[in-house]
Scaffold this active site. Sequence first.
Site, PDB file in Angstrom:
ATOM      1  N   CYS A 158       0.847  -1.203   0.000  1.00 37.23           N
ATOM      2  CA  CYS A 158       0.000   0.000   0.000  1.00 37.23           C
ATOM      3  C   CYS A 158       0.870   1.236   0.000  1.00 37.23           C
ATOM      4  O   CYS A 158       1.644   1.461   0.912  1.00 37.23           O
ATOM      5  CB  CYS A 158      -0.906   0.018   1.229  1.00 37.23           C
ATOM      6  SG  CYS A 158      -1.828   1.555   1.402  1.00 37.23           S
ATOM      7  N   GLU A 205      -4.892  -8.998   0.630  1.00 35.76           N
ATOM      8  CA  GLU A 205      -4.376  -8.946   2.000  1.00 35.76           C
ATOM      9  C   GLU A 205      -3.479  -7.732   2.155  1.00 35.76           C
ATOM     10  O   GLU A 205      -2.747  -7.370   1.248  1.00 35.76           O
ATOM     11  CB  GLU A 205      -3.604 -10.239   2.288  1.00 35.76           C
ATOM     12  CG  GLU A 205      -2.986 -10.343   3.660  1.00 35.76           C
ATOM     13  CD  GLU A 205      -1.522  -9.909   3.731  1.00 35.76           C
ATOM     14  OE1 GLU A 205      -0.966  -9.919   4.843  1.00 35.76           O
ATOM     15  OE2 GLU A 205      -0.956  -9.546   2.681  1.00 35.76           O
ATOM     16  N   ARG A 248      -0.296 -11.152  14.732  1.00 40.87           N
ATOM     17  CA  ARG A 248      -0.112 -10.580  13.392  1.00 40.87           C
ATOM     18  C   ARG A 248      -1.487 -10.276  12.797  1.00 40.87           C
ATOM     19  O   ARG A 248      -2.174 -11.152  12.288  1.00 40.87           O
ATOM     20  CB  ARG A 248       0.651 -11.558  12.497  1.00 40.87           C
ATOM     21  CG  ARG A 248       1.125 -10.953  11.170  1.00 40.87           C
ATOM     22  CD  ARG A 248       1.852 -11.992  10.338  1.00 40.87           C
ATOM     23  NE  ARG A 248       2.477 -11.404   9.169  1.00 40.87           N
ATOM     24  CZ  ARG A 248       3.705 -10.882   9.126  1.00 40.87           C
ATOM     25  NH1 ARG A 248       4.444 -10.879  10.215  1.00 40.87           N
ATOM     26  NH2 ARG A 248       4.197 -10.367   8.020  1.00 40.87           N
TER      27      ARG A 248
END
Length: 414
Positions: A158, A205, A248
């Site tokens: 991202c 993801e 996580r």
Amino acid sequence: MKKVVIKKYSEIKNKLKMEITKTSNNDLAHLTHYFQNHTNGVSEYFRPTATSYLSEIHEKLNIVEEPEFQYYLPINWDIPFPPTKKPTFKFVDLFAGIGGIRLAYQNIGGKCVFTSEWDIYSKKTYDANFGEVPFGDITQISETEIPDHDILLGGFPCQPFSIAGVSKKNSLGRAHGFLDETQGTLFFDVARIIEHKKPSAFMLENVKNLVSHDKGKTFKVIKETLTELGYSIHCKVLDGKHFVPQHRERIIIVGFKNSVFEGKEEFNFPDLPEPSRAIREILEPIVDDKYTLSDKLWNYLQEYAKKHKALGNGFGFGMTNLDGISRTMSARYYKDGAEILIPQEGKNPRRLTPRECARLQGFPDKFLIPVSDNQAYKQFGNSVVMPLIQAVGVNIVNEIIRINELKKSEVAVC
């Protein structure tokens, strides 16, 4: 005299001197993708370049046999994770890393028909385990060069992008609507491929912080883009600690094609088992002293932690409770191992070994690690908790199967 057919993938690699280098283009990707897909209906995407490249190799290496695939097929895949023999669905693996998402979807019956990853060392790990060299930079690959598939998968990086302003049109595809607002980011490449290929479903993801980035504006644009492309969107932050001894959290975005599911999908994210794993379960019994922190590094980490504690900050190393779970492993783990340190009696703590890092992400021990320790730390730090991804994948695939069977029954009634 009958020619000897080479069958083992390792022998083919050796004979053709298939080596992944920094100067490699996508020829090896075409060749290995053809080897893996010559019988499943997508070979036309890879055969022309693969044929030309095979001829070049034969000429360069003065190989006696004619450069025809009949000398190499079928292949005995002497690799840890060979292609699925009787797949129930096809998928593409974008921003593939070392193949954590691919492994999850192969485990549930999928066949990967295209993969892309730009990092050379990750490509080496990917090929060693799956017998396929990923294509390179996805921004340089046209969506028309990607085979049809049922599910698009990607752990896309991202980068920030602005809702205002439209950057220069991408030469590989004409953007419109919300696609304008994502140009210059790697999410744009996901969107343009979804727009062109229209898979039945996708799973993306990313880091948990994607949800809150730029006060939620970034995530808003992503969801609006995917919705405009014709998909029903499901999102949830899931924690890998339910499968491995590691905290996580990741955002999982799942989409179902409206024209296929008509909003009738009954998808739910999986019910996660109670966390029960402990770090000591993944530790190797004998560990080389090179993983023990030097006095200099250990003193530095302790002083660094003291300084930030005095300032009221929580920054510092993470000494792991062997009966508990670890912090999140990052790609920077190779620098000092600070976020996950293993206590040792009578000496300085140590960092995890690469094999322990693989286990911390849920990779089986037969997963090969053909790169240096530093590269391995980066690769596993950038990867996914494989069994968590697999649990999500099971629910996606089951929903595709359910809808397909429902449509068949409706046709039968008519």
